[in-house]
Write a protein that holds these residues in place. Structure first.
Motif, PDB file in Angstrom:
ATOM      1  N   ALA A 222      38.186  45.432  77.327  1.00  0.00           N
ATOM      2  CA  ALA A 222      38.891  44.796  76.196  1.00  0.00           C
ATOM      3  C   ALA A 222      39.518  45.875  75.314  1.00  0.00           C
ATOM      4  N   PRO A 223      40.687  45.589  74.754  1.00  0.00           N
ATOM      5  CA  PRO A 223      41.326  46.602  73.903  1.00  0.00           C
ATOM      6  C   PRO A 223      40.501  46.861  72.642  1.00  0.00           C
ATOM      7  N   ALA A 224      40.509  48.099  72.211  1.00  0.00           N
ATOM      8  CA  ALA A 224      39.782  48.457  70.988  1.00  0.00           C
ATOM      9  C   ALA A 224      40.559  47.954  69.781  1.00  0.00           C
ATOM     10  N   VAL A 225      39.830  47.543  68.754  1.00  0.00           N
ATOM     11  CA  VAL A 225      40.498  47.146  67.512  1.00  0.00           C
ATOM     12  C   VAL A 225      40.578  48.376  66.622  1.00  0.00           C
ATOM     13  N   LYS A 226      41.786  48.692  66.170  1.00  0.00           N
ATOM     14  CA  LYS A 226      41.999  49.860  65.310  1.00  0.00           C
ATOM     15  C   LYS A 226      42.444  49.387  63.933  1.00  0.00           C
ATOM     16  N   ASN A 227      42.127  50.172  62.936  1.00  0.00           N
ATOM     17  CA  ASN A 227      42.503  49.838  61.561  1.00  0.00           C
ATOM     18  C   ASN A 227      43.499  50.827  61.002  1.00  0.00           C
ATOM     19  N   PHE A 228      44.298  50.357  60.052  1.00  0.00           N
ATOM     20  CA  PHE A 228      45.144  51.248  59.266  1.00  0.00           C
ATOM     21  C   PHE A 228      45.186  50.696  57.847  1.00  0.00           C
ATOM     22  N   THR A 229      45.455  51.587  56.905  1.00  0.00           N
ATOM     23  CA  THR A 229      45.496  51.148  55.508  1.00  0.00           C
ATOM     24  C   THR A 229      46.934  50.824  55.121  1.00  0.00           C
ATOM     25  N   LEU A 230      47.046  49.909  54.177  1.00  0.00           N
ATOM     26  CA  LEU A 230      48.336  49.514  53.637  1.00  0.00           C
ATOM     27  C   LEU A 230      48.175  49.488  52.118  1.00  0.00           C
ATOM     28  N   ASN A 231      49.044  50.215  51.427  1.00  0.00           N
ATOM     29  CA  ASN A 231      48.977  50.258  49.965  1.00  0.00           C
ATOM     30  C   ASN A 231      50.367  50.062  49.397  1.00  0.00           C
ATOM     31  N   PHE A 232      50.448  49.297  48.314  1.00  0.00           N
ATOM     32  CA  PHE A 232      51.715  49.121  47.604  1.00  0.00           C
ATOM     33  C   PHE A 232      51.422  48.668  46.186  1.00  0.00           C
ATOM     34  N   THR A 233      52.431  48.771  45.334  1.00  0.00           N
ATOM     35  CA  THR A 233      52.269  48.394  43.927  1.00  0.00           C
ATOM     36  C   THR A 233      53.226  47.272  43.579  1.00  0.00           C
ATOM     37  N   ILE A 234      52.666  46.234  42.954  1.00  0.00           N
ATOM     38  CA  ILE A 234      53.466  45.095  42.503  1.00  0.00           C
ATOM     39  C   ILE A 234      53.777  45.318  41.020  1.00  0.00           C
ATOM     40  N   THR A 235      55.068  45.249  40.678  1.00  0.00           N
ATOM     41  CA  THR A 235      55.463  45.559  39.300  1.00  0.00           C
ATOM     42  C   THR A 235      55.548  44.327  38.398  1.00  0.00           C
ATOM     43  N   ASN A 236      55.444  43.126  38.984  1.00  0.00           N
ATOM     44  CA  ASN A 236      55.494  41.934  38.135  1.00  0.00           C
ATOM     45  C   ASN A 236      54.234  41.082  38.279  1.00  0.00           C
ATOM     46  N   LEU A 237      53.114  41.756  38.511  1.00  0.00           N
ATOM     47  CA  LEU A 237      51.808  41.094  38.516  1.00  0.00           C
ATOM     48  C   LEU A 237      50.937  41.884  37.559  1.00  0.00           C
ATOM     49  N   GLN A 238      50.655  41.278  36.405  1.00  0.00           N
ATOM     50  CA  GLN A 238      49.873  41.986  35.403  1.00  0.00           C
ATOM     51  C   GLN A 238      48.442  42.179  35.878  1.00  0.00           C
ATOM     52  N   PHE A 239      47.957  43.395  35.726  1.00  0.00           N
ATOM     53  CA  PHE A 239      46.585  43.690  36.147  1.00  0.00           C
ATOM     54  C   PHE A 239      45.617  43.203  35.081  1.00  0.00           C
ATOM     55  N   THR A 240      44.610  42.478  35.521  1.00  0.00           N
ATOM     56  CA  THR A 240      43.558  42.032  34.601  1.00  0.00           C
ATOM     57  C   THR A 240      42.208  42.366  35.228  1.00  0.00           C
ATOM     58  N   ALA A 241      41.194  42.442  34.394  1.00  0.00           N
ATOM     59  CA  ALA A 241      39.854  42.828  34.860  1.00  0.00           C
ATOM     60  C   ALA A 241      39.344  41.929  35.987  1.00  0.00           C
ATOM     61  N   ASP A 242      39.702  40.629  35.951  1.00  0.00           N
ATOM     62  CA  ASP A 242      39.184  39.735  36.991  1.00  0.00           C
ATOM     63  C   ASP A 242      39.758  40.037  38.373  1.00  0.00           C
ATOM     64  N   LEU A 243      40.847  40.809  38.427  1.00  0.00           N
ATOM     65  CA  LEU A 243      41.384  41.220  39.738  1.00  0.00           C
ATOM     66  C   LEU A 243      40.482  42.264  40.403  1.00  0.00           C
ATOM     67  N   GLN A 244      39.545  42.819  39.640  1.00  0.00           N
ATOM     68  CA  GLN A 244      38.619  43.799  40.220  1.00  0.00           C
ATOM     69  C   GLN A 244      37.382  43.126  40.797  1.00  0.00           C
ATOM     70  N   LYS A 245      37.210  41.840  40.517  1.00  0.00           N
ATOM     71  CA  LYS A 245      36.013  41.122  40.969  1.00  0.00           C
ATOM     72  C   LYS A 245      36.351  40.213  42.155  1.00  0.00           C
ATOM     73  N   PRO A 246      35.926  40.617  43.359  1.00  0.00           N
ATOM     74  CA  PRO A 246      36.236  39.810  44.552  1.00  0.00           C
ATOM     75  C   PRO A 246      35.748  38.360  44.460  1.00  0.00           C
ATOM     76  N   SER A 247      34.808  38.091  43.563  1.00  0.00           N
ATOM     77  CA  SER A 247      34.295  36.724  43.434  1.00  0.00           C
ATOM     78  C   SER A 247      35.124  35.877  42.462  1.00  0.00           C
ATOM     79  N   SER A 248      36.034  36.504  41.722  1.00  0.00           N
ATOM     80  CA  SER A 248      36.803  35.750  40.724  1.00  0.00           C
ATOM     81  C   SER A 248      37.876  34.884  41.372  1.00  0.00           C
ATOM     82  N   ARG A 249      38.230  33.809  40.677  1.00  0.00           N
ATOM     83  CA  ARG A 249      39.251  32.904  41.193  1.00  0.00           C
ATOM     84  C   ARG A 249      40.586  33.630  41.294  1.00  0.00           C
TER      85      ARG A 249
END
Length: 121
Positions: free
Chosen positions: A1-28
């Motif tokens: 079976a083919p191996a599953v490989k990972n790569f990272t993807l990073n980008f910045t959104i300029t019209n999405l205000q950052f708020t503390a709840d974006l740091q909590k994976p459990s937040s809505r």
């Protein structure tokens, strides 16, 4: 079976205000923003050269950008590495994503910071 490989993807959104709840994976807010990211990012990657091998992305986090108005997105994406995929070419994928996001300016209804896209960087 083919191996599953990972790569990272990073980008910045300029019209999405950052708020503390974006740091909590459990937040809505984290969950709903993550869902929107999957919707946009997965569809782009499915149309790219790794499309047939692409297996999905996972948002690993949102961070505050240069100003609190910006939100940085970090994701880990996966693909099946097999003989029909010549080799993972991060520069080619970067070019494809750049083209598909209007020179790294648009992702759906989001605006992107042109210098913020990194593929496996």
């Amino acid at each position: 079976a083919p191996a599953v490989k990972n790569f990272t993807l990073n980008f910045t959104i300029t019209n999405l205000q950052f708020t503390a709840d974006l740091q909590k994976p459990s937040s809505r807010r984290f969950k709903s923003t993550e869902k929107v990211m999957y919707h946009y990012v997965d569809s782009l990657l499915q149309k790219s050269s790794i499309g047939p091998h692409f297996t999905g992305c996972k948002v690993t986090g949102f961070r505050s950008g240069r100003s609190r108005d910006y939100t940085k997105v970090d994701a880990v994406c996966s693909y099946k590495d097999n003989a029909s995929l010549a080799r993972f070419d991060r520069e080619k994928l970067y070019q494809e994503l750049s083209t598909m996001t209007n020179n790294v300016t648009k992702l759906g209804h989001y605006s992107l910071d042109r210098s913020s896209l990194y593929v496996d960087g």
